[in-house]
Write a protein that holds these residues in place. Structure first.
Motif, PDB file in Angstrom:
ATOM      1  N   VAL A   1       1.008  -1.014  -0.054  1.00 23.20           N
ATOM      2  CA  VAL A   1       0.008  -0.230  -0.034  1.00 23.20           C
ATOM      3  C   VAL A   1       0.861   1.228   0.047  1.00 23.20           C
ATOM      4  O   VAL A   1       1.577   1.533   0.868  1.00 23.20           O
ATOM      5  CB  VAL A   1      -0.870   0.044   1.270  1.00 23.20           C
ATOM      6  N   TRP A   2       0.826   1.897  -0.910  1.00 26.80           N
ATOM      7  CA  TRP A   2       1.709   3.042  -1.392  1.00 26.80           C
ATOM      8  C   TRP A   2       1.193   4.097  -0.429  1.00 26.80           C
ATOM      9  O   TRP A   2      -0.021   4.441  -0.427  1.00 26.80           O
ATOM     10  CB  TRP A   2       2.139   3.630  -2.763  1.00 26.80           C
ATOM     11  N   GLU A  60       3.487   5.587   8.160  1.00 24.46           N
ATOM     12  CA  GLU A  60       3.285   5.331   9.357  1.00 24.46           C
ATOM     13  C   GLU A  60       1.805   5.862   9.749  1.00 24.46           C
ATOM     14  O   GLU A  60       0.857   5.326  10.403  1.00 24.46           O
ATOM     15  CB  GLU A  60       4.236   6.046  10.634  1.00 24.46           C
ATOM     16  N   VAL A  61       1.483   7.241   9.024  1.00 18.85           N
ATOM     17  CA  VAL A  61       0.213   7.574   9.263  1.00 18.85           C
ATOM     18  C   VAL A  61      -0.910   6.830   8.511  1.00 18.85           C
ATOM     19  O   VAL A  61      -1.864   6.431   9.215  1.00 18.85           O
ATOM     20  CB  VAL A  61       0.277   8.972   8.798  1.00 18.85           C
ATOM     21  N   SER A  62      -0.843   6.285   7.493  1.00 19.66           N
ATOM     22  CA  SER A  62      -1.525   5.499   6.659  1.00 19.66           C
ATOM     23  C   SER A  62      -2.013   4.087   7.550  1.00 19.66           C
ATOM     24  O   SER A  62      -2.912   3.717   7.406  1.00 19.66           O
ATOM     25  CB  SER A  62      -1.066   5.186   5.333  1.00 19.66           C
ATOM     26  N   ALA A  63      -0.917   3.517   7.930  1.00 18.30           N
ATOM     27  CA  ALA A  63      -1.052   2.328   8.701  1.00 18.30           C
ATOM     28  C   ALA A  63      -1.609   2.390   9.930  1.00 18.30           C
ATOM     29  O   ALA A  63      -2.632   1.680  10.279  1.00 18.30           O
ATOM     30  CB  ALA A  63       0.570   1.724   8.903  1.00 18.30           C
ATOM     31  N   GLU A  64      -1.286   3.703  10.532  1.00 21.35           N
ATOM     32  CA  GLU A  64      -2.169   4.000  11.979  1.00 21.35           C
ATOM     33  C   GLU A  64      -3.515   4.163  11.576  1.00 21.35           C
ATOM     34  O   GLU A  64      -4.319   3.749  12.368  1.00 21.35           O
ATOM     35  CB  GLU A  64      -1.416   5.000  12.670  1.00 21.35           C
ATOM     36  N   PHE A  65      -4.004   4.934  10.591  1.00 20.11           N
ATOM     37  CA  PHE A  65      -5.073   5.318  10.350  1.00 20.11           C
ATOM     38  C   PHE A  65      -6.060   3.786  10.095  1.00 20.11           C
ATOM     39  O   PHE A  65      -7.081   3.915  10.534  1.00 20.11           O
ATOM     40  CB  PHE A  65      -5.127   6.244   9.115  1.00 20.11           C
ATOM     41  N   THR A 123      -0.742  -9.610   4.861  1.00 19.85           N
ATOM     42  CA  THR A 123      -0.384  -8.380   5.320  1.00 19.85           C
ATOM     43  C   THR A 123      -0.381  -7.424   4.270  1.00 19.85           C
ATOM     44  O   THR A 123      -0.320  -7.530   2.953  1.00 19.85           O
ATOM     45  CB  THR A 123       1.325  -8.452   5.667  1.00 19.85           C
ATOM     46  N   LEU A 124      -0.806  -6.154   4.678  1.00 23.92           N
ATOM     47  CA  LEU A 124      -0.717  -5.076   4.001  1.00 23.92           C
ATOM     48  C   LEU A 124       0.566  -4.329   4.397  1.00 23.92           C
ATOM     49  O   LEU A 124       0.716  -3.860   5.753  1.00 23.92           O
ATOM     50  CB  LEU A 124      -2.117  -4.004   4.372  1.00 23.92           C
ATOM     51  N   ASP A 125       1.536  -4.100   3.300  1.00 22.82           N
ATOM     52  CA  ASP A 125       2.684  -3.394   3.628  1.00 22.82           C
ATOM     53  C   ASP A 125       2.748  -1.961   3.319  1.00 22.82           C
ATOM     54  O   ASP A 125       3.047  -1.916   1.853  1.00 22.82           O
ATOM     55  CB  ASP A 125       3.962  -4.550   2.925  1.00 22.82           C
ATOM     56  N   PHE A 126       2.566  -1.008   4.080  1.00 23.38           N
ATOM     57  CA  PHE A 126       2.694   0.270   3.842  1.00 23.38           C
ATOM     58  C   PHE A 126       4.001   0.477   3.549  1.00 23.38           C
ATOM     59  O   PHE A 126       4.795   0.352   4.335  1.00 23.38           O
ATOM     60  CB  PHE A 126       2.168   1.235   5.140  1.00 23.38           C
TER      61      PHE A 126
END
Length: 122
Positions: free
Chosen positions: A10-11, A16-21, A47-50
């Motif tokens: 996931v680009w 960090e912001v996107s994974a936490e959201f 897994t979603l790998d941000f």
């Protein structure tokens, strides 16, 4: 031989912001850092790998099959966070959910504009 989805990237402008959201909306813990990725693991082990992108982030669609209780909890978190949501993938029906396939569904955008979907029936 069976075929399973193992992970997807996931680009994001800030991994960090996107994974936490997304972890916050789904009620999941953020996983470890693995190389350039911040991981988020869903129930079936995918897994979603941000990853932080260089330059722009093209919007993608990610759909999550959840139980009714998980849907209700996620909707409460979306509302509490003031996140806009729609009943359709084209964002034409704001503030509503859909009842397709005898279940419930909703769409919302993550911080980079990825079109996230929660659905209770596939």
């Amino acid at each position: 031989m069976s075929v399973e989805l193992n992970h997807t990237i996931v680009w994001a402008t800030d991994r960090e912001v996107s994974a936490e959201f997304l972890a916050g909306i789904l009620g999941l813990p953020v996983g470890p850092v693995a190389g350039p990725f911040r991981q988020l693991t869903v129930a079936n082990g995918v897994t979603l790998d941000f990853a932080t992108a260089e330059g722009g982030v093209p919007g993608q669609h990610y759909a999550f099959l959840v139980g009714d209780g998980e849907f209700d909890a996620a909707m409460a978190r979306l509302r509490a966070a003031g996140v806009r949501f729609w009943a359709d993938p084209f964002h034409r029906v704001p503030g509503e959910i859909n009842h397709e396939s005898g279940g419930r569904g909703v769409y919302f955008a993550d911080p980079d504009g990825h079109n996230m979907e929660l659905l209770t029936r596939a």
